[in-house]
Design an enzyme around this catalytic site. Structure first.
Site, mmCIF file in Angstrom:
data_model
loop_
_atom_site.group_PDB
_atom_site.id
_atom_site.type_symbol
_atom_site.label_atom_id
_atom_site.label_comp_id
_atom_site.label_asym_id
_atom_site.label_seq_id
_atom_site.Cartn_x
_atom_site.Cartn_y
_atom_site.Cartn_z
ATOM 1 N N LYS A 188 0.838 -1.203 0.000
ATOM 2 C CA LYS A 188 0.000 0.000 0.000
ATOM 3 C C LYS A 188 0.875 1.256 0.000
ATOM 4 C CE LYS A 188 -3.421 2.442 2.729
ATOM 5 N NZ LYS A 188 -4.361 2.439 3.841
ATOM 6 N N GLU A 194 10.630 -4.484 4.370
ATOM 7 C CA GLU A 194 10.726 -5.889 3.965
ATOM 8 C C GLU A 194 10.413 -6.031 2.480
ATOM 9 O OE1 GLU A 194 9.068 -4.718 6.571
ATOM 10 O OE2 GLU A 194 9.177 -6.081 8.297
ATOM 11 N N GLY A 246 -4.640 -1.846 4.866
ATOM 12 C CA GLY A 246 -3.828 -2.971 4.378
ATOM 13 C C GLY A 246 -4.455 -4.325 4.655
ATOM 14 N N ARG A 247 -4.946 -4.517 5.869
ATOM 15 C CA ARG A 247 -5.494 -5.832 6.240
ATOM 16 C C ARG A 247 -6.899 -6.061 5.683
ATOM 17 N NH1 ARG A 247 -4.439 -2.478 10.311
ATOM 18 N NH2 ARG A 247 -6.078 -1.691 11.682
ATOM 19 N N GLU A 332 -4.523 -6.573 14.862
ATOM 20 C CA GLU A 332 -4.045 -5.253 14.452
ATOM 21 C C GLU A 332 -5.200 -4.240 14.516
ATOM 22 O OE1 GLU A 332 -2.327 -4.215 10.378
ATOM 23 O OE2 GLU A 332 -0.483 -4.626 11.451
ATOM 24 N N HIS A 363 -3.923 -33.274 17.292
ATOM 25 C CA HIS A 363 -2.767 -34.092 17.659
ATOM 26 C C HIS A 363 -1.620 -33.226 18.154
ATOM 27 C CE1 HIS A 363 -4.724 -37.660 16.028
ATOM 28 N NE2 HIS A 363 -5.243 -36.800 15.161
ATOM 29 N N LYS A 491 9.463 -0.531 14.282
ATOM 30 C CA LYS A 491 10.022 -0.150 12.973
ATOM 31 C C LYS A 491 11.097 0.919 13.160
ATOM 32 C CE LYS A 491 5.913 -0.905 10.089
ATOM 33 N NZ LYS A 491 4.900 -0.265 9.263
HETATM 34 O O1 F6P Z 1 3.352 -2.598 9.738
HETATM 35 C C1 F6P Z 1 2.039 -2.983 9.640
HETATM 36 C C2 F6P Z 1 1.512 -2.752 8.247
HETATM 37 O O2 F6P Z 1 1.369 -1.395 8.013
HETATM 38 C C3 F6P Z 1 0.199 -3.473 8.021
HETATM 39 O O3 F6P Z 1 -0.884 -2.781 8.499
HETATM 40 C C4 F6P Z 1 0.223 -3.660 6.547
HETATM 41 O O4 F6P Z 1 -0.711 -4.620 6.113
HETATM 42 C C5 F6P Z 1 1.652 -4.054 6.333
HETATM 43 O O5 F6P Z 1 2.378 -3.284 7.257
HETATM 44 C C6 F6P Z 1 2.187 -3.858 4.948
HETATM 45 O O6 F6P Z 1 2.091 -2.524 4.541
HETATM 46 P P1 F6P Z 1 2.248 -2.125 3.025
HETATM 47 O O7 F6P Z 1 1.145 -2.761 2.256
HETATM 48 O O8 F6P Z 1 2.168 -0.633 3.006
HETATM 49 O O9 F6P Z 1 3.590 -2.617 2.554
#
Ligand code: F6P
Length: 525
Positions: A188, A194, A246-247, A332, A363, A491
């Site tokens: 987003k 990452e 995002g979620r 979240e 199990h 972060k």
């Molecule tokens: O750090 C949490 C977060 O902002 C989530 O809410 C989100 O889904 C994820 O990181 C990834 O964010 P992006 O889609 O901006 O890379």
């Protein structure tokens, strides 16, 4: 508001769930049918007084008004000044949704068409592997949906890279041919460390194989400028607005990997299911509203009875990532300690959500669920029908196991029954000792969501059901379910630690533990 319910909880005493079935038609009265699914909450301590109080809490909390506000595009994400309109992404009936005085639906539908064109092009092309690079909501939704819809998968193989651990992209790309791989950079913000690190490594992987990046990258983002800076041309960027969290984003461009895997028609069926749940949520009275009931049963267990966790147990192996998906969605969204106005919450925040598919979990950790000293409310999910008619006997066993677990949790096994089990094998004090190990306290609550079959449409219904459950719980808690400030501190500190862990900056400013751990890495790394 919670006082009456807390008193009712205190009055439960030794009351057993199974005894409640003696009164009326409990299975009918404490379950709800909607959209072909059934939500059964009869195996809980909830009786008609408690249910009435729970619905009264929802009513008094203004769930209905807030629901209207959300669907109407009001800026209910107050800390970020944004509307909350993931529902607009599945607005297949084209009904107008106004944000700042403009109807956003035409643009949503146009983006869906662009997704479709791109997905068809990729499905018809020479791509063997589609690699979705994203994390959090830009990973969990797509991966959960792709796995869930495996019987409908007729596109290229779809794989997912999320972790900044180089092992993730390394092990994934080992299986891919650079000349036949397409990368989707799903973010987003297009700034997530990452995802950007993995995207740059993907680019380097193509370059080192002598393959042009031309046509090999697609970006899914609200930040078109950053996607352009990365070198992805505008026609390969699918955008979405800041009113999609995002979620909550799998319904739009972030779902492209799902659409490529199962095809546009199945993706639209998924949206259709989501929209059907929206309409149910918008129109059904609170007491006959599935997301509201799911939320209120959850709040009875978490906020009234104080159970700290809830287990999500799909007896549907393809929902194997649903618990992880719901962890983000619920934790979240509702893992917050202050209400919208900044005051401390009067009751506990949303519970810890965890789980695994059955029968595997049986199990592994069910021992604790049955005999541990903590009560874990369980949420079972079950399809009446599998996708493998030639393996119907597997499905019968799956169903039997699911129903057996909720029955066992409710009934338990008394000491007398346990004695009878071991009589003949032991006697005297040893019989007594052995019997006690075989006692199950029972009276442990569970709910079951049962649906005909895990089709794209049903998956859409289920995901939207949980989204609205989170919304209802958030409104009642009085929190903002749509920000996530709790992820920021880690972060910031990770960024600051970057030069320390490579030895480029001194560790003096750090606490003793962090300093010693960095020293270990520098020594052994
Ligand atoms: O750090 C949490 C977060 O902002 C989530 O809410 C989100 O889904 C994820 O990181 C990834 O964010 P992006 O889609 O901006 O890379």
């Amino acid at each position: 508001m919670w006082d009456t319910l807390k008193h009712r909880a205190a009055d439960l005493g030794e009351r057993r769930i199974e005894d409640l079935f003696a009164q009326g038609n409990r299975a009918q009265d404490f379950s709800l049918d909607a959209l072909g699914m059934r939500f059964d909450f009869s195996k809980t301590q909830i009786d008609s007084d408690i249910l009435a109080d729970l619905i009264a809490v929802a009513k008094a909390s203004g769930v209905e008004a807030r629901r209207t506000a959300m669907f109407d595009g009001a800026k209910i994400n107050e800390t970020e000044g944004r509307a909350v309109l993931h529902t607009a992404l599945r607005n297949l009936d084209g009904r107008p949704v106004m944000v700042d005085g403009a109807d956003v639906t035409p643009a949503v539908l146009a983006t869906l068409d662009r997704m479709e064109t791109l997905a068809n092009e990729i499905r018809a092309g020479d791509i063997d592997h589609v690699v979705n690079i994203g994390i959090g909501g830009s990973d969990l939704g797509p991966v959960m949906a792709v796995l869930s819809l495996a019987p409908y998968h007729d596109g290229p193989e779809t794989v997912f890279v999320s972790n900044v651990d180089g092992a993730d992209i390394h092990d994934t790309l080992k299986r891919c041919d650079p000349a036949r791989t397409l990368f989707i950079v799903a973010s987003k913000t297009f700034t997530t460390i990452e995802t950007m690190t993995n995207a740059r490594s993907a680019l380097a992987w193509l370059e080192s194989a002598g393959v042009s990046k031309e046509g090999r990258f697609v970006a899914l983002s609200s930040n078109k400028e950053k996607a352009a800076e990365f070198g992805i041309p505008a026609e390969r960027v699918l955008g979405f607005e800041d009113w999609v969290g995002g979620r909550y984003s799998v319904w739009g461009p972030i779902g492209l990997s799902v659409m490529i895997a199962v095809g546009p028609a199945n993706f639209r069926a998924f949206l259709q299911g989501g929209m059907e749940m929206d309409r149910h949520f918008q129109t059904a009275p609170l007491a006959e509203n599935m997301p509201v009931l799911l939320a209120m049963v959850g709040m009875w267990h978490a906020q009234v009875l104080g159970h700290a966790t809830r287990a999500v147990l799909p007896y549907d192996n393809r929902l194997m990532r649903l618990p992880a998906y719901l962890q983000q969605l619920e934790m979240e969204s509702n893992g917050k300690g202050v209400s919208m106005d900044g005051a401390d919450l009067a009751v506990g925040s949303g519970p810890i959500v965890w789980g695994e598919p059955g029968t595997n979990g049986q199990h592994a950790f069910y021992q604790l669920i049955h005999q541990g000293t903590r009560v874990v409310p369980c949420e079972f999910l079950l399809a009446a029908r599998g996708h493998e008619p030639d393996l119907a006997h597997h499905h019968a066993l799956l169903v039997a196991n699911c129903l057996a677990q909720s029955e066992a949790l409710m009934r338990g096994r008394t000491l007398d029954e346990a004695r009878a089990k071991v009589a003949g094998k032991f006697e005297g004090a040893e019989l007594e000792r052995q019997a006690r190990h075989r006692v199950f306290p029972g009276n442990r609550p569970s709910t079951t969501l049962i649906y005909p079959q895990l089709t794209p449409q049903v998956l859409g219904q289920i995901v939207a059901l949980y989204e609205h459950r989170v919304f209802v719980e958030g409104v009642i808690l009085g929190i903002n379910s749509y920000d996530q400030w709790g992820v920021e501190l880690g972060k910031e500190l990770a960024t600051a630690l970057g030069p320390l862990v490579t030895g480029e900056a001194p560790t003096e400013s750090k606490d003793g533990s962090t300093k010693a751990l960095v020293d270990y890495v520098l020594k052994h790394g």
